[in-house]
Design an enzyme around this catalytic site. Structure first.
Site, PDB file in Angstrom:
ATOM      1  N   ARG A  97      40.448 100.644  53.728  1.00  0.00           N
ATOM      2  CA  ARG A  97      41.062  99.493  54.386  1.00  0.00           C
ATOM      3  C   ARG A  97      42.566  99.702  54.479  1.00  0.00           C
ATOM      4  NH1 ARG A  97      37.467  94.742  53.421  1.00  0.00           N
ATOM      5  NH2 ARG A  97      35.713  95.472  52.184  1.00  0.00           N
ATOM      6  N   HIS A 153      67.235  71.650  83.745  1.00  0.00           N
ATOM      7  CA  HIS A 153      67.213  70.191  83.639  1.00  0.00           C
ATOM      8  C   HIS A 153      65.904  69.704  83.037  1.00  0.00           C
ATOM      9  CE1 HIS A 153      66.549  66.062  85.196  1.00  0.00           C
ATOM     10  NE2 HIS A 153      67.844  65.928  84.979  1.00  0.00           N
ATOM     11  N   ARG A 209      74.627  60.534  76.436  1.00  0.00           N
ATOM     12  CA  ARG A 209      75.004  60.839  77.827  1.00  0.00           C
ATOM     13  C   ARG A 209      74.815  59.571  78.655  1.00  0.00           C
ATOM     14  NH1 ARG A 209      71.432  66.148  76.819  1.00  0.00           N
ATOM     15  NH2 ARG A 209      70.224  64.469  75.882  1.00  0.00           N
ATOM     16  N   ARG A 228      79.530  59.971  75.220  1.00  0.00           N
ATOM     17  CA  ARG A 228      80.197  60.781  76.227  1.00  0.00           C
ATOM     18  C   ARG A 228      80.385  59.954  77.487  1.00  0.00           C
ATOM     19  NH1 ARG A 228      77.336  66.066  78.691  1.00  0.00           N
ATOM     20  NH2 ARG A 228      76.269  64.491  79.947  1.00  0.00           N
ATOM     21  N   GLU A 281      83.646  72.410  76.824  1.00  0.00           N
ATOM     22  CA  GLU A 281      82.619  73.056  77.642  1.00  0.00           C
ATOM     23  C   GLU A 281      83.186  74.151  78.534  1.00  0.00           C
ATOM     24  OE1 GLU A 281      79.870  69.681  79.247  1.00  0.00           O
ATOM     25  OE2 GLU A 281      81.856  68.836  78.828  1.00  0.00           O
ATOM     26  N   GLY A 306      79.925  71.660  73.812  1.00  0.00           N
ATOM     27  CA  GLY A 306      78.757  71.597  74.687  1.00  0.00           C
ATOM     28  C   GLY A 306      78.393  73.004  75.107  1.00  0.00           C
ATOM     29  N   THR A 307      77.558  73.650  74.321  1.00  0.00           N
ATOM     30  CA  THR A 307      77.327  75.080  74.518  1.00  0.00           C
ATOM     31  C   THR A 307      76.480  75.401  75.741  1.00  0.00           C
ATOM     32  OG1 THR A 307      75.534  74.920  72.908  1.00  0.00           O
ATOM     33  CG2 THR A 307      77.663  75.708  72.110  1.00  0.00           C
ATOM     34  N   ASN A 308      75.810  74.407  76.330  1.00  0.00           N
ATOM     35  CA  ASN A 308      75.076  74.690  77.568  1.00  0.00           C
ATOM     36  C   ASN A 308      76.047  75.113  78.664  1.00  0.00           C
ATOM     37  OD1 ASN A 308      72.957  73.717  76.071  1.00  0.00           O
ATOM     38  ND2 ASN A 308      72.695  71.847  77.248  1.00  0.00           N
ATOM     39  N   ASP A 309      77.028  74.231  78.949  1.00  0.00           N
ATOM     40  CA  ASP A 309      78.005  74.551  79.990  1.00  0.00           C
ATOM     41  C   ASP A 309      78.949  75.658  79.548  1.00  0.00           C
ATOM     42  OD1 ASP A 309      77.520  73.170  82.352  1.00  0.00           O
ATOM     43  OD2 ASP A 309      78.336  71.309  81.587  1.00  0.00           O
ATOM     44  N   CYS A 333      76.950  70.152  70.163  1.00  0.00           N
ATOM     45  CA  CYS A 333      75.994  69.163  70.678  1.00  0.00           C
ATOM     46  C   CYS A 333      75.188  69.675  71.866  1.00  0.00           C
ATOM     47  CB  CYS A 333      76.706  67.863  71.060  1.00  0.00           C
ATOM     48  SG  CYS A 333      77.887  68.033  72.404  1.00  0.00           S
TER      49      CYS A 333
END
Length: 855
Positions: A80, A427, A533, A589, A716, A737-740, A802
Site C-alpha cells: 500500500r 459586480h 455603500r 461611504r 482607491e 478599497g483594494t478592488n479599485d 474594506c
C-alpha cells in the site's frame, strides 16, 4: 537492516520502537506504528522509506529475500502507498502478492477450489492492470471460475510474451517498481501538486501480511468509523463483506452488510458480537490517543479482528467543525488545535444551504464559484421577472450576461445569480457575496438567448421557467432540484468562533449597505460596519424616481429640492443602521457611482422615464447622452461628484447627523464615521471636509444638540496612497478599497479580467488572480507606503481594508503584519475572517508547534 551496501534501500519492520517518521515513511506507516503502540492486532508490516522508493524507481531493489523472509513461509502480502499527506493520494494497493500455481493448489486443498480461484484470479487481474499496465477489460469476468482463471493466465502470457510470474519475490519486486515509478510519473506529480504537495514530495510503501481466512465462511473484511461524515454526529457507520478482501470488496459490493441493524438481514454486530465490540474499543482508543476520528479497515477471521489500517475520516465542513470542537471539549486536543483544524474558507460553507454531497450530481455547466451556497429556482432573465417571481413566492435564478447596479433589486429578489461573464470581483460576485446569495460568474460555456428567453448549456437548452440548481460553492449548474443541506449555525459553529474571538488581535467589521445586511453582520458578531455603500439605498423604486429627478435638475436649488425629498429616507436608513449596531462604529461611504448608472439604458426604459418625469423623450435621451462617459469608472464619480455637485454630499451629511441626534435622544450613543471615496488629492478632502463641517455646525444649531463624528477617506487610487501623508492631515482614518486600487494599479478592468486571468495565472504572469488574492508585492507596497506616510503625519490614524480582499486569510495576514486596526468584509465572510485572524495569532505562538504530526 537488509542490504548494507545500499543504505537507501533499508526497510524497517513496524514495531513500537522502529525509526518510523511521517516525513520519511509517510502517514500510513506512521499510523500503523501508532496502532501497534496501542496494542491493536496489526498484521506484520514492513515499511520502505521515501528514499528507498526513489531508489527503486531509479532501478535499484532492496534485498527481497530478506524482506520476504520477515514473513511466514507462503504468506500472501499486500503493498500500500504511504505519502506524507493522505490527500496526496498514491498508486492503488495490490493484494495477495505471492499467489501462484503452487499456492493455488494448496488453498484448493485446504479451502476449496472456489476460494482459491477467486483469490488467484483477483491477483492476476490486479497485477495485469497495475503492474503490467494491460487493458483491464481483457481480464474482466462476470463470475470467477477455473476456466476464467485459465483464460486470464493465457491472455497475460499472450500480451506479455511470457508466463505469469510464479516467484513471489519477482512479483513483489515488480509491484514495488511499478508503484514507485507511478508516483514519479508526470500526471501523478501534477495531480498531487494540485492538492498542495511539492514537486519533491516522497512516497513510502508498506508491505503487509494479508490477514484473511481466504474467503472461508467465518471470514470477511470491512471498514468502520464512528461519526457520520456529513454532520459529524456520533454514529457507527461502515460495511462488512463476508469472505471479502480489502476496501474494494466493501465499497464495490452491494451485498456488503451494514455493521449494525441491517434491514436486509444479519449485521456484523449480530454475526460477530465480540469482534464488533473490539472494533468499538479500537475506535475509542484511536480517538483518544491519535486525537482524531479515524476510519478503521479490518478483517475478521473466526471471530478474531485484525486491524489493517486507519485513516482520518473524510468529512465535510460541518462535520469538521463539530469533530474539532467535540475533541477539544473532551480534553483530547486544545482549543488552539481545534481552531487550526478548520480551514477558514471551509467555514463559509456552513453559513448557506449546500447541495448534499451524498446525492447524485449531473453537472450541466461550470463557472467561477463567486458566492458560496446553493439555491434551486426557476430561470428568469430580467430583474423585473425576478421581482415578479419573488412576489408570487416562487424562488428563481436570475441569469444575466453580466449584472449592473440596475439589477440590484432583481438580485435581492432572486434565490441565486448566474452570469455568463465576470470574475471574482465583478459586480455580480461582489453583490452576491454581500447579500449572501449563491452566485456563479464567468460561465463561459453558457449562451444566453434573450430574444427567446433560453439558456444554452451545450448539453441542453433551458427555457425561462425551467427549474435549475446552482452550487455557488463548487461553481456548478445542475438540472432540476437537488437535495440540500441547511446552514449549520449550531452550537459547535458558535463555540469555535467564540474561541477564535478570544485569541485574535485584529478587528473584524462588515461591509453592510442595508438594515438587512447590518442584522446579518450583528448575527455574525461583526465589530461594526467598515463600509456602508450609500448608493445602494437609492435603487428602491420610490427613491430611484426622486434620484432621477435630481439628475435632470438644471440648477443647484432644483437639485437641492429633489434631494430634500431623499433626506428623510436617508435619515431613516441611518437611524435603523445605528439602532441595529447598538453603538458599534458605522463607517458610511458617501455617494460614489457615476450618475448614468441611475438612468435606463434601453429605449423602452427611457420612454418610461420620460412618462414618469413628464418630460419629452428627446430631453431624456439628450441628458443620458450628456452623462455618458467613455470610462465611467475613471470619470465623474466619488469625491469628484462631491466637489462638482456638493448638494449630494451635503444632504447625506445632514441625514447622518440628524440620525445621530435621533439615536442620542433615545439614549443611544453613536460616533458616525464619514468616508470620502476615490480621493487622489489633499485639496479634494479639504473642500468636502469644509462643507461637511459646515453642515454639522448648522445641524447642531438647528437641533440644539451636540454630537461627534469622524471624517476619513477611502484610498482607491495610487496617488492617494502615495500622498497619504498630506491627506492624513485632514482625515482621522484611511480605509483601503483594494478592488479599485488593484484595478488602477494594474490597469485591469475587474469586470473583464476574468475572461483571460486564468491564462495569465497558468502562464506564471501573476501567481494568483490579483482581484481574488491581494497582490502583496505591488498593491501591497502601496498600502505599506500609505500606512507609513499617513501615520507619520497623524500618529492616531486608523487604518483598515474594506475591499473584497478584506475577508481573505492572506489579506488579513498582510494587514495584521502591517499594523492595521481592522479588516472589513461582506457579512457572510465575517466568520471566515474571525477564524483566520485567530489562526494567525496561533501560528505566532510556540504552542502551535505541538500540533500532532498525523493528519
Amino acid at each position: 537492516m537488509a542490504n548494507r551496501n545500499l543504505n537507501l534501500l533499508d526497510y524497517s519492520e513496524i514495531t513500537g520502537a522502529a525509526p518510523i517518521a511521517l516525513r520519511t515513511h509517510g502517514w500510513r506507516a506512521k499510523c500503523l506504528q501508532r496502532l501497534v503502540r496501542l496494542d491493536m492486532p496489526v498484521p506484520k508490516t514492513v515499511a520502505l522509506s521515501f528514499e528507498a522508493v526513489r531508489a527503486i524507481a531509479a532501478g535499484s531493489m532492496p534485498d527481497l529475500s530478506g524482506l520476504v523472509g520477515r514473513f511466514d513461509a507462503g504468506q500472501l502480502l499486500s503493498v500500500r502507498p504511504s505519502a506524507e499527506n493522505t490527500d496526496w493520494g498514491g498508486p492503488g494497493a495490490v493484494l495477495n502478492i505471492g499467489m501462484n500455481n503452487a499456492r493455488y493448489a494448496d488453498i484448493t486443498e485446504t479451502h476449496g477450489e472456489k476460494v482459491a480461484t477467486a483469490l488467484y484470479l483477483s491477483f492476476v487481474q490486479a497485477y495485469a492492470q497495475h503492474v503490467a499496465r494491460l487493458d483491464p477489460d481483457m481480464f474482466a469476468v462476470s463470475e470467477p471460475s477455473p476456466r476464467a482463471l485459465e483464460a486470464a493466465l493465457d491472455d497475460y502470457e499472450k500480451e506479455m510474451e511470457e508466463p505469469f510470474p510464479q516467484d513471489p519475490k519477482k512479483q513483489l519486486a515488480e509491484v514495488l517498481r511499478s508503484m514507485a515509478r507511478a508516483w514519479e510519473g508526470t500526471s501523478a506529480r501534477l495531480l498531487r501538486q494540485a492538492k498542495g504537495a511539492s514537486a519533491e514530495a516522497g512516497l513510502g510503501l508498506v508491505v503487509q501480511a494479508m490477514a484473511g481466512g481466504y474467503g472461508a465462511p467465518e471470514t470477511g473484511a470491512g471498514v468502520i468509523q464512528f461519526i457520520e461524515p456529513v454532520t459529524g454526529a456520533p454514529q457507527i457507520t461502515g460495511r462488512y463483506a463476508e469472505r471479502g478482501q480489502g476496501r474494494e470488496a466493501v465499497s464495490n459490493n452491494p451485498q456488503a452488510m451494514y455493521l449494525t441493524c441491517d434491514p436486509r438481514g444479519a449485521s456484523l454486530e449480530e454475526l460477530h458480537p465480540a469482534a464488533f465490540q473490539s472494533l468499538v474499543r479500537h475506535g475509542a482508543d484511536c480517538r483518544e490517543k491519535l486525537r482524531e476520528e479515524m476510519q478503521i479497515e479490518f478483517t475478521v477471521v473466526n471471530g478474531e479482528v485484525s486491524v489493517l489500517d486507519a485513516v482520518k475520516v473524510q468529512r465535510n465542513s460541518r462535520a469538521a467543525v463539530r469533530v474539532a470542537v467535540s475533541l477539544a471539549e473532551d480534553g483530547i486536543i486544545t482549543r488552539k488545535e481545534a481552531l487550526m483544524r478548520v480551514t477558514p474558507r471551509a467555514l463559509s460553507e456552513l453559513l448557506h444551504r449546500q447541495v448534499d454531497p451524498r446525492g447524485p450530481r449531473d453537472v450541466l455547466a461550470r463557472g467561477i464559484a463567486a458566492s458560496p451556497g446553493a439555491a434551486t429556482g426557476r430561470l428568469v432573465f430580467t430583474s423585473t421577472a425576478a421581482q415578479a417571481s419573488a412576489s408570487r413566492g416562487e424562488p428563481c435564478i436570475l441569469v444575466r450576461r453580466e449584472t449592473s447596479p440596475e439589477d440590484i433589486r432583481g438580485m435581492h429578489a432572486a434565490a441565486g445569480v448566474l452570469t455568463e461573464r465576470g470574475g471574482m470581483t465583478s459586480h455580480a460576485a461582489v453583490i452576491g457575496r454581500g447579500l449572501g446569495v449563491p452566485c456563479i460568474v464567468g460561465a463561459t460555456g453558457l449562451r444566453i438567448d434573450l430574444k427567446n428567453r433560453q439558456l444554452h448549456t451545450g448539453r441542453r437548452i433551458l427555457s425561462e421557467g425551467d427549474l435549475i440548481t446552482i452550487d455557488g460553492t463548487a461553481g456548478e449548474i445542475l438540472p432540476g432540484e437537488a437535495d440540500m443541506l441547511e446552514p449549520a449555525l449550531d452550537q459547535w459553529f458558535t463555540t469555535l468562533l467564540d474561541w477564535a474571538d478570544a485569541l485574535r488581535d485584529i478587528g473584524v467589521r462588515a461591509n453592510a449597505d442595508t438594515p438587512a445586511d447590518a442584522r446579518i453582520a450583528r448575527g455574525f458578531k461583526a465589530e461594526g460596519i467598515g463600509l456602508c455603500r450609500t448608493e445602494h439605498m437609492f435603487f428602491e423604486d420610490d427613491r430611484l424616481t426622486v434620484m432621477r429627478e435630481m439628475i435632470f435638475a438644471d440648477t443647484g436649488p432644483d437639485r437641492a429640492a429633489a434631494l430634500a425629498r431623499l433626506l428623510p429616507m436617508q435619515r431613516s436608513d441611518f437611524i435603523e443602521l445605528f439602532s441595529i449596531m447598538e453603538g458599534l462604529p458605522v463607517c458610511i461611504r458617501l455617494f460614489d457611482p457615476p450618475l448614468h448608472e441611475f438612468l435606463p439604458h434601453t429605449r423602452e426604459g427611457m420612454k418610461q422615464l420620460a412618462d414618469a418625469l413628464d418630460k419629452p423623450l428627446s430631453e431624456v435621451v439628450r441628458r443620458s447622452e450628456e452623462l455618458a462617459e467613455f470610462n465611467p469608472m475613471l470619470g465623474l464619480r466619488g469625491v469628484r461628484l462631491g466637489v462638482t455637485l456638493p448638494e449630494i454630499y451635503e444632504m447625506q451629511a445632514r441625514a447622518i447627523f440628524e440620525a445621530t441626534i435621533a439615536i442620542g435622544r433615545r439614549g443611544g450613543k453613536v460616533v458616525p464615521e464619514i468616508m470620502i471615496p476615490l480621493v487622489s488629492a489633499m485639496r479634494e478632502v479639504e473642500l468636502v471636509k469644509a462643507r461637511i463641517d459646515a453642515v454639522a455646525a448648522a445641524v447642531r444649531v438647528e437641533r440644539g444638540n451636540g454630537f461627534e463624528y469622524r471624517l476619513g477617506v477611502m484610498v482607491e487610487t495610487p496617488r492617494a496612497a502615495l500622498r497619504a501623508g498630506e491627506i492624513a492631515q485632514h482625515a482621522e482614518f484611511m480605509s483601503f478599497g483594494t478592488n479599485d486600487l488593484t484595478q488602477m494599479t494594474y490597469g485591469l478592468s475587474r469586470d473583464d479580467a476574468g475572461r483571460f486571468m486564468s491564462y495569465y495565472v497558468q502562464a506564471g504572469v501573476f501567481p494568483e488572480d490579483p482581484f481574488h488574492v491581494l497582490d502583496t508585492d505591488g498593491v501591497g507596497e502601496l498600502l505599506l507606503i500609505a500606512a507609513e506616510r499617513g501615520r507619520r503625519s497623524r500618529k492616531s490614524l486608523t487604518l483598515s481594508i474594506c475591499g473584497e480582499h478584506g475577508g481573505s486569510p492572506e489579506s488579513i495576514a498582510f494587514c495584521r503584519d502591517a499594523g492595521f486596526d481592522y479588516v472589513s468584509c461582506s457579512p457572510f465572510r465575517v466568520p471566515v475572517a474571525r477564524l483566520a485572524a485567530a489562526q494567525l495569532t496561533i501560528k505566532g505562538d510556540e504552542a502551535s508547534d505541538q500540533m500532532p504530526d498525523l493528519r
